[in-house]
Design a protein around this motif. Structure first.
Motif, mmCIF file in Angstrom:
data_model
loop_
_atom_site.group_PDB
_atom_site.id
_atom_site.type_symbol
_atom_site.label_atom_id
_atom_site.label_comp_id
_atom_site.label_asym_id
_atom_site.label_seq_id
_atom_site.Cartn_x
_atom_site.Cartn_y
_atom_site.Cartn_z
ATOM 1 N N PHE A 258 -0.765 23.694 -6.180
ATOM 2 C CA PHE A 258 -1.504 24.136 -7.369
ATOM 3 C C PHE A 258 -2.464 23.061 -7.892
ATOM 4 N N TYR A 259 -2.313 21.811 -7.417
ATOM 5 C CA TYR A 259 -3.038 20.692 -8.001
ATOM 6 C C TYR A 259 -4.143 20.152 -7.108
ATOM 7 N N VAL A 260 -5.159 19.601 -7.754
ATOM 8 C CA VAL A 260 -6.147 18.754 -7.109
ATOM 9 C C VAL A 260 -5.868 17.359 -7.660
ATOM 10 N N PRO A 261 -5.363 16.462 -6.821
ATOM 11 C CA PRO A 261 -5.075 15.099 -7.327
ATOM 12 C C PRO A 261 -6.360 14.427 -7.826
ATOM 13 N N GLN A 262 -6.220 13.619 -8.848
ATOM 14 C CA GLN A 262 -7.347 12.889 -9.423
ATOM 15 C C GLN A 262 -6.993 11.411 -9.461
ATOM 16 N N GLN A 263 -7.951 10.567 -9.229
ATOM 17 C CA GLN A 263 -7.710 9.135 -9.326
ATOM 18 C C GLN A 263 -7.704 8.734 -10.793
ATOM 19 N N ASP A 264 -6.677 8.056 -11.208
ATOM 20 C CA ASP A 264 -6.560 7.493 -12.560
ATOM 21 C C ASP A 264 -6.397 8.511 -13.681
ATOM 22 N N LEU A 265 -6.025 9.765 -13.365
ATOM 23 C CA LEU A 265 -5.715 10.735 -14.407
ATOM 24 C C LEU A 265 -4.786 11.795 -13.844
ATOM 25 N N PRO A 266 -4.129 12.550 -14.708
ATOM 26 C CA PRO A 266 -3.239 13.607 -14.220
ATOM 27 C C PRO A 266 -4.004 14.601 -13.347
ATOM 28 N N PRO A 267 -3.282 15.332 -12.496
ATOM 29 C CA PRO A 267 -3.960 16.265 -11.601
ATOM 30 C C PRO A 267 -4.623 17.403 -12.379
ATOM 31 N N VAL A 268 -5.598 18.023 -11.723
ATOM 32 C CA VAL A 268 -6.296 19.190 -12.260
ATOM 33 C C VAL A 268 -5.767 20.406 -11.521
ATOM 34 N N ILE A 269 -5.667 21.533 -12.210
ATOM 35 C CA ILE A 269 -5.220 22.780 -11.582
ATOM 36 C C ILE A 269 -6.342 23.313 -10.692
ATOM 37 N N LYS A 270 -5.993 23.645 -9.442
ATOM 38 C CA LYS A 270 -6.965 24.290 -8.551
ATOM 39 C C LYS A 270 -7.421 25.578 -9.219
ATOM 40 N N ASP A 271 -8.618 25.944 -9.001
ATOM 41 C CA ASP A 271 -9.219 27.161 -9.546
ATOM 42 C C ASP A 271 -9.422 27.126 -11.062
ATOM 43 N N ALA A 272 -9.312 25.945 -11.679
ATOM 44 C CA ALA A 272 -9.621 25.836 -13.111
ATOM 45 C C ALA A 272 -11.116 26.080 -13.308
ATOM 46 N N TYR A 273 -11.451 26.767 -14.382
ATOM 47 C CA TYR A 273 -12.853 26.960 -14.739
ATOM 48 C C TYR A 273 -13.439 25.669 -15.293
ATOM 49 N N ALA A 274 -12.614 24.940 -16.009
ATOM 50 C CA ALA A 274 -13.027 23.671 -16.600
ATOM 51 C C ALA A 274 -11.770 22.878 -16.918
ATOM 52 N N TRP A 275 -11.944 21.585 -17.155
ATOM 53 C CA TRP A 275 -10.840 20.743 -17.587
ATOM 54 C C TRP A 275 -11.378 19.617 -18.453
ATOM 55 N N ALA A 276 -10.487 19.075 -19.267
ATOM 56 C CA ALA A 276 -10.837 17.939 -20.113
ATOM 57 C C ALA A 276 -9.677 16.948 -20.082
ATOM 58 N N TYR A 277 -10.023 15.687 -19.914
ATOM 59 C CA TYR A 277 -9.056 14.591 -19.866
ATOM 60 C C TYR A 277 -9.048 13.922 -21.236
ATOM 61 N N PHE A 278 -7.841 13.750 -21.801
ATOM 62 C CA PHE A 278 -7.698 13.235 -23.163
ATOM 63 C C PHE A 278 -6.777 12.028 -23.239
ATOM 64 N N ARG A 279 -7.083 11.137 -24.173
ATOM 65 C CA ARG A 279 -6.086 10.190 -24.674
ATOM 66 C C ARG A 279 -5.304 10.979 -25.708
ATOM 67 N N ALA A 280 -3.986 10.864 -25.673
ATOM 68 C CA ALA A 280 -3.125 11.654 -26.549
ATOM 69 C C ALA A 280 -2.258 10.716 -27.379
#
Length: 184
Positions: A81-103
């Motif tokens: 289900f994931y697309v691995p990302q360097q230095d951030l949590p994975p993104v969901i495959k087939d996502a229309y968009a995503w945003a990386y946040f400091r929480a």
């Protein structure tokens, strides 16, 4: 310019996080926008909350697959289900968009956007059937509090999915009912 991802109110997303050891996790969560502020109300004791406290980061994924919402609410998503990302949590495959946040955890989880990407420029289809699957999934995560009232609401959502839903919505509702032990 208007925000193309998060508008005033609640945007239903799949939040992905990593544990301090690098294990991915996904859970459906609403990103709340009030004015210029973005935040999430998370339940302490969940894996997502623990990951955010440990790492201070999350990715909010905009997806329209109801099966991903149902699966992420009750089970671990597999690596497919994931697309691995360097230095951030994975993104969901087939996502229309995503945003990386400091929480930042301070009662609520306050979000500060670091990066975003609009992956698909096609117009997503939205239906009452899909909305009913999302509603039933959220109720299902709280069923131990809601009892018979929650079961009745899921039943009503199930009827609406049968009338208005796509085959994928119907499949997702069936899976949700099986997970919750509410099969006909």
């Amino acid at each position: 310019m208007a925000d193309e991802i998060f508008q005033e109110g609640i945007t239903e997303t799949i939040v992905t996080t990593l544990s301090a050891e690098g294990t991915p996790n996904a859970a459906p969560m609403g990103i709340v926008k009030r004015g210029e502020s973005l935040f999430i109300r998370m339940y302490p004791g969940t894996r997502t909350f623990a990951n955010v406290k440990e790492t201070g980061h999350l990715v909010a994924n905009i997806v329209t697959d109801p099966l991903i919402f149902v699966t992420a609410a009750f089970e671990d998503l597999g690596s497919s289900f994931y697309v691995p990302q360097q230095d951030l949590p994975p993104v969901i495959k087939d996502a229309y968009a995503w945003a990386y946040f400091r929480a930042d955890v301070d009662g609520v989880v306050k979000l500060t956007e670091i990066r975003r990407e609009v992956v698909k420029t096609t117009v997503p289809r939205f239906s009452r059937g899909f909305a009913s699957v999302i509603d039933a999934t959220i109720i299902g995560t709280r069923l131990h509090f809601l009892g018979d009232e929650g079961r009745q609401r899921i039943h009503e959502d199930d009827i609406l999915v049968g009338k208005c839903g796509t085959p994928r919505d119907i499949e997702a509702m069936k899976r949700l009912k099986n997970i919750l032990g509410l099969s006909d």
